[in-house]
Scaffold this active site. Structure first.
Site, PDB file in Angstrom:
ATOM      1  N   GLY A  51      25.338   2.795  27.475  1.00 26.21           N
ATOM      2  CA  GLY A  51      24.969   1.823  26.406  1.00 26.21           C
ATOM      3  C   GLY A  51      25.353   2.070  24.970  1.00 26.21           C
ATOM      4  O   GLY A  51      25.830   1.459  24.235  1.00 26.21           O
ATOM      5  N   GLU A 109      23.314   7.425  19.699  1.00 26.08           N
ATOM      6  CA  GLU A 109      22.286   7.059  20.793  1.00 26.08           C
ATOM      7  C   GLU A 109      22.212   5.338  20.577  1.00 26.08           C
ATOM      8  O   GLU A 109      22.234   5.188  19.399  1.00 26.08           O
ATOM      9  CB  GLU A 109      20.930   7.541  20.972  1.00 26.08           C
ATOM     10  CG  GLU A 109      19.792   6.916  21.654  1.00 26.08           C
ATOM     11  CD  GLU A 109      20.159   7.160  23.285  1.00 26.08           C
ATOM     12  OE1 GLU A 109      21.309   6.820  23.653  1.00 26.08           O
ATOM     13  OE2 GLU A 109      19.349   8.018  23.687  1.00 26.08           O
ATOM     14  N   ASP A 110      22.196   4.552  21.633  1.00 28.68           N
ATOM     15  CA  ASP A 110      22.090   3.078  21.300  1.00 28.68           C
ATOM     16  C   ASP A 110      20.738   2.536  20.750  1.00 28.68           C
ATOM     17  O   ASP A 110      20.597   2.008  20.006  1.00 28.68           O
ATOM     18  CB  ASP A 110      22.630   2.345  22.433  1.00 28.68           C
ATOM     19  CG  ASP A 110      21.845   2.705  23.728  1.00 28.68           C
ATOM     20  OD1 ASP A 110      21.011   3.563  23.720  1.00 28.68           O
ATOM     21  OD2 ASP A 110      22.000   2.294  25.016  1.00 28.68           O
ATOM     22  N   ASP A 157      13.728   4.510  22.582  1.00 31.62           N
ATOM     23  CA  ASP A 157      12.826   3.418  23.318  1.00 31.62           C
ATOM     24  C   ASP A 157      11.501   4.424  23.336  1.00 31.62           C
ATOM     25  O   ASP A 157      10.710   4.762  22.509  1.00 31.62           O
ATOM     26  CB  ASP A 157      13.161   2.821  24.552  1.00 31.62           C
ATOM     27  CG  ASP A 157      12.329   1.698  24.991  1.00 31.62           C
ATOM     28  OD1 ASP A 157      11.283   1.632  24.489  1.00 31.62           O
ATOM     29  OD2 ASP A 157      12.832   1.102  25.864  1.00 31.62           O
ATOM     30  N   PHE A 179      12.740  -7.102  24.806  1.00 34.76           N
ATOM     31  CA  PHE A 179      13.671  -6.879  25.664  1.00 34.76           C
ATOM     32  C   PHE A 179      15.039  -7.311  25.138  1.00 34.76           C
ATOM     33  O   PHE A 179      15.291  -8.553  25.180  1.00 34.76           O
ATOM     34  CB  PHE A 179      13.453  -7.613  27.080  1.00 34.76           C
ATOM     35  CG  PHE A 179      14.312  -7.090  28.399  1.00 34.76           C
ATOM     36  CD1 PHE A 179      15.771  -6.729  28.042  1.00 34.76           C
ATOM     37  CD2 PHE A 179      13.693  -6.764  29.458  1.00 34.76           C
ATOM     38  CE1 PHE A 179      16.377  -6.193  29.172  1.00 34.76           C
ATOM     39  CE2 PHE A 179      14.373  -6.003  30.014  1.00 34.76           C
ATOM     40  CZ  PHE A 179      15.869  -5.852  30.222  1.00 34.76           C
ATOM     41  N   ARG A 187      26.354  -6.280  27.764  1.00 33.84           N
ATOM     42  CA  ARG A 187      26.854  -5.377  26.890  1.00 33.84           C
ATOM     43  C   ARG A 187      27.850  -5.652  26.048  1.00 33.84           C
ATOM     44  O   ARG A 187      27.683  -5.238  24.711  1.00 33.84           O
ATOM     45  CB  ARG A 187      27.402  -4.199  27.684  1.00 33.84           C
ATOM     46  CG  ARG A 187      26.437  -3.427  28.541  1.00 33.84           C
ATOM     47  CD  ARG A 187      27.137  -1.929  29.126  1.00 33.84           C
ATOM     48  NE  ARG A 187      26.439  -1.554  30.335  1.00 33.84           N
ATOM     49  CZ  ARG A 187      25.468  -0.619  30.056  1.00 33.84           C
ATOM     50  NH1 ARG A 187      25.053  -0.305  28.830  1.00 33.84           N
ATOM     51  NH2 ARG A 187      24.758   0.015  30.936  1.00 33.84           N
TER      52      ARG A 187
END
Length: 180
Positions: free
Chosen positions: A46, A101-102, A105, A154, A167
């Protein structure tokens, strides 16, 4: 794919502007710190798009390296167990490292990764995350560079996926519930 998106959270232009700003800040922060430049580390898959764009906006020598890690047992909820599937090819001892980092979470994977990288004795170790979700159970992680705070929904696009789809969307959006 665009019809599967309920709402666009961050447009392509907003992302580009924010990545420009983060790249400029990293350039300022490390301008005097090293002649070698920095090592950008991306967690596959990601974050690869974010890291590629970020690298082009840093005006210092940049080495790019990749790790692949797994922490999701059933694909929806973190198992808490992290495995390194692909390790760095570069030595980072004594080097300035920025993990690209994408999305932050739960933070469980990133927390493990940072501990692992710190054990290799880099000169410095920082995190640049494009997105930081607002979640109550998030691990305590210092992120020096944060692109956007985002809701606990989401989301897909700009590297983020659902079942390896979406993506390649140039923006970040909320996936319609019926799609997952």
């Amino acid at each position: 794919m665009h019809n599967d998106i309920a709402e666009v959270l961050f447009t392509e232009d907003e992302i580009a502007r924010r990545v420009d700003e983060i790249g400029a800040q990293i350039t300022r922060d490390y301008a005097e710190a090293t002649d070698e430049g920095i090592v950008l580390v991306s967690v596959l898959r990601g974050a690869a798009i974010f890291m590629a764009d970020l690298a082009r906006r840093i005006e210092l020598p940049v080495e790019m390296d990749y790790m692949a890690v797994s922490s999701y047992g059933d694909g929806a909820k973190s198992s808490g167990v992290v495995r390194i599937l692909k390790d760095l090819a570069s030595e980072i001892e004594g080097r300035h490292v920025v993990v690209a980092e994408d999305i932050l979470d739960s933070g469980l994977t990133l927390k493990y990764l940072l501990k692992n990288l710190a054990s290799r004795h880099p000169a410095s170790l920082e995190v640049a995350t494009l997105l930081r979700k607002k979640t109550l159970a998030q691990a305590k992680i210092e992120c020096k560079y944060i692109g956007f705070e985002c809701p606990d929904r989401f989301i897909v696009g700009y590297g983020l996926d659902y079942a390896e789809r979406y993506r390649n969307l140039p923006y970040i959006g909320v996936l319609k519930p019926e799609m997952y």
